[in-house]
Design a protein around this motif. Sequence first.
Motif, PDB file in Angstrom:
ATOM      1  N   ASP A   9       0.879  -0.878  -0.020  1.00  0.00           N
ATOM      2  CA  ASP A   9       0.083   0.049  -0.065  1.00  0.00           C
ATOM      3  C   ASP A   9       0.521   1.152   0.055  1.00  0.00           C
ATOM      4  O   ASP A   9       0.520   2.398   1.118  1.00  0.00           O
ATOM      5  CB  ASP A   9      -1.108   0.233   1.030  1.00  0.00           C
ATOM      6  N   SER A  10       2.193   1.633  -1.236  1.00  0.00           N
ATOM      7  CA  SER A  10       2.127   2.375  -1.431  1.00  0.00           C
ATOM      8  C   SER A  10       1.809   3.346  -1.465  1.00  0.00           C
ATOM      9  O   SER A  10       1.765   4.997  -1.215  1.00  0.00           O
ATOM     10  CB  SER A  10       4.377   2.113  -1.741  1.00  0.00           C
ATOM     11  N   HIS A  11       0.830   3.633  -2.441  1.00  0.00           N
ATOM     12  CA  HIS A  11       0.073   4.298  -3.395  1.00  0.00           C
ATOM     13  C   HIS A  11       0.627   5.807  -4.099  1.00  0.00           C
ATOM     14  O   HIS A  11       0.222   6.619  -3.602  1.00  0.00           O
ATOM     15  CB  HIS A  11      -1.053   5.218  -1.695  1.00  0.00           C
ATOM     16  N   ALA A 131       1.151  -0.415   5.560  1.00  0.00           N
ATOM     17  CA  ALA A 131       0.801   1.073   4.759  1.00  0.00           C
ATOM     18  C   ALA A 131       2.286   1.353   4.558  1.00  0.00           C
ATOM     19  O   ALA A 131       2.426   1.785   5.721  1.00  0.00           O
ATOM     20  CB  ALA A 131      -0.368   1.122   4.057  1.00  0.00           C
ATOM     21  N   ILE A 132       3.055   1.317   3.853  1.00  0.00           N
ATOM     22  CA  ILE A 132       4.378   2.122   3.667  1.00  0.00           C
ATOM     23  C   ILE A 132       3.866   3.826   3.164  1.00  0.00           C
ATOM     24  O   ILE A 132       4.446   4.661   3.213  1.00  0.00           O
ATOM     25  CB  ILE A 132       5.256   1.824   2.802  1.00  0.00           C
ATOM     26  N   GLY A 133       2.880   3.871   2.623  1.00  0.00           N
ATOM     27  CA  GLY A 133       1.952   5.128   1.696  1.00  0.00           C
ATOM     28  C   GLY A 133       1.789   6.131   2.422  1.00  0.00           C
ATOM     29  O   GLY A 133       1.303   5.759   4.022  1.00  0.00           O
ATOM     30  N   GLN A 134       1.293   7.838   2.316  1.00  0.00           N
ATOM     31  CA  GLN A 134       0.802   8.709   3.054  1.00  0.00           C
ATOM     32  C   GLN A 134      -1.102   9.015   2.784  1.00  0.00           C
ATOM     33  O   GLN A 134      -1.363   9.312   3.509  1.00  0.00           O
ATOM     34  CB  GLN A 134       1.400   9.570   2.744  1.00  0.00           C
ATOM     35  N   HIS A 135      -0.805   8.009   0.899  1.00  0.00           N
ATOM     36  CA  HIS A 135      -2.673   7.886   1.957  1.00  0.00           C
ATOM     37  C   HIS A 135      -3.872   7.042   2.264  1.00  0.00           C
ATOM     38  O   HIS A 135      -3.159   5.865   2.431  1.00  0.00           O
ATOM     39  CB  HIS A 135      -2.331   7.522   0.258  1.00  0.00           C
ATOM     40  N   GLY A 136      -4.280   6.782   3.163  1.00  0.00           N
ATOM     41  CA  GLY A 136      -5.399   6.254   3.689  1.00  0.00           C
ATOM     42  C   GLY A 136      -5.760   6.479   5.054  1.00  0.00           C
ATOM     43  O   GLY A 136      -4.635   7.689   6.060  1.00  0.00           O
ATOM     44  N   PHE A 137      -6.266   5.545   6.112  1.00  0.00           N
ATOM     45  CA  PHE A 137      -6.462   5.736   7.211  1.00  0.00           C
ATOM     46  C   PHE A 137      -5.436   5.323   8.286  1.00  0.00           C
ATOM     47  O   PHE A 137      -5.907   6.004   9.277  1.00  0.00           O
ATOM     48  CB  PHE A 137      -7.854   5.544   7.763  1.00  0.00           C
ATOM     49  N   LEU A 161       7.710   3.029  10.201  1.00  0.00           N
ATOM     50  CA  LEU A 161       8.757   4.293   9.544  1.00  0.00           C
ATOM     51  C   LEU A 161       8.281   5.898   9.856  1.00  0.00           C
ATOM     52  O   LEU A 161       8.679   6.585   8.940  1.00  0.00           O
ATOM     53  CB  LEU A 161       8.128   3.943   8.026  1.00  0.00           C
ATOM     54  N   GLY A 162       7.157   5.955  11.121  1.00  0.00           N
ATOM     55  CA  GLY A 162       6.616   7.145  10.817  1.00  0.00           C
ATOM     56  C   GLY A 162       5.296   7.602  10.874  1.00  0.00           C
ATOM     57  O   GLY A 162       4.659   6.647  10.227  1.00  0.00           O
ATOM     58  N   LYS A 163       4.520   8.368  11.398  1.00  0.00           N
ATOM     59  CA  LYS A 163       3.375   9.155  11.187  1.00  0.00           C
ATOM     60  C   LYS A 163       2.758   9.646   9.683  1.00  0.00           C
ATOM     61  O   LYS A 163       3.782   9.931   8.961  1.00  0.00           O
ATOM     62  CB  LYS A 163       2.639  10.008  12.357  1.00  0.00           C
TER      63      LYS A 163
END
Length: 166
Positions: A9-11, A131-137, A161-163
């Motif tokens: 889920d890198s999006h 998820a590694i991405g920034q998109h999502g809940f 990996l951080g918030k």
Amino acid sequence: MIKIGLISDSHGYIDQKVIDYLQDVDEVWHAGDIGDLRVVENLPRDKARRIVTGNIDDQMARQSFPEEIWVEIEGLKVGIIHIAGKPPRYAKGIKEKIRENNLQLLVCGHSHICKVEYDKSINCLYMNPGAIGQHGFHAMRTMLLFEIHNAKVQNLRVVELGKRGV
């Protein structure tokens, strides 16, 4: 022994922090929702890759990567698919695929929730790296690092990996 870096889920987003963690693995697995093929281009080039597409991936991604992977690694039967549900409530048809392939490890993404659980009802380890991405809940970006040796998963680590959004 094979060292695995598992992401999902890198999006369309990957950062240097993720890439740094992937430097010490032998294989990079991506459990779908790549979002942008530049994510794959930014993965370390000297690593074997096992990548599946997810529900947000476009036709170009689908031409490059399968929806499912069924493979044996170091004697461990592994399945990688984006949407699988979670124990004990798997998505439709997933339990059958686990049984048909005699899976010992099921890897998926989609939920953005990091979860590892052994499902004794079907003798299969379930892994979702979050998820590694920034998109999502999801609040925290996560990935998993582990090793496969003699048909066993070992030295499993959750990497925070951080918030998201920071």
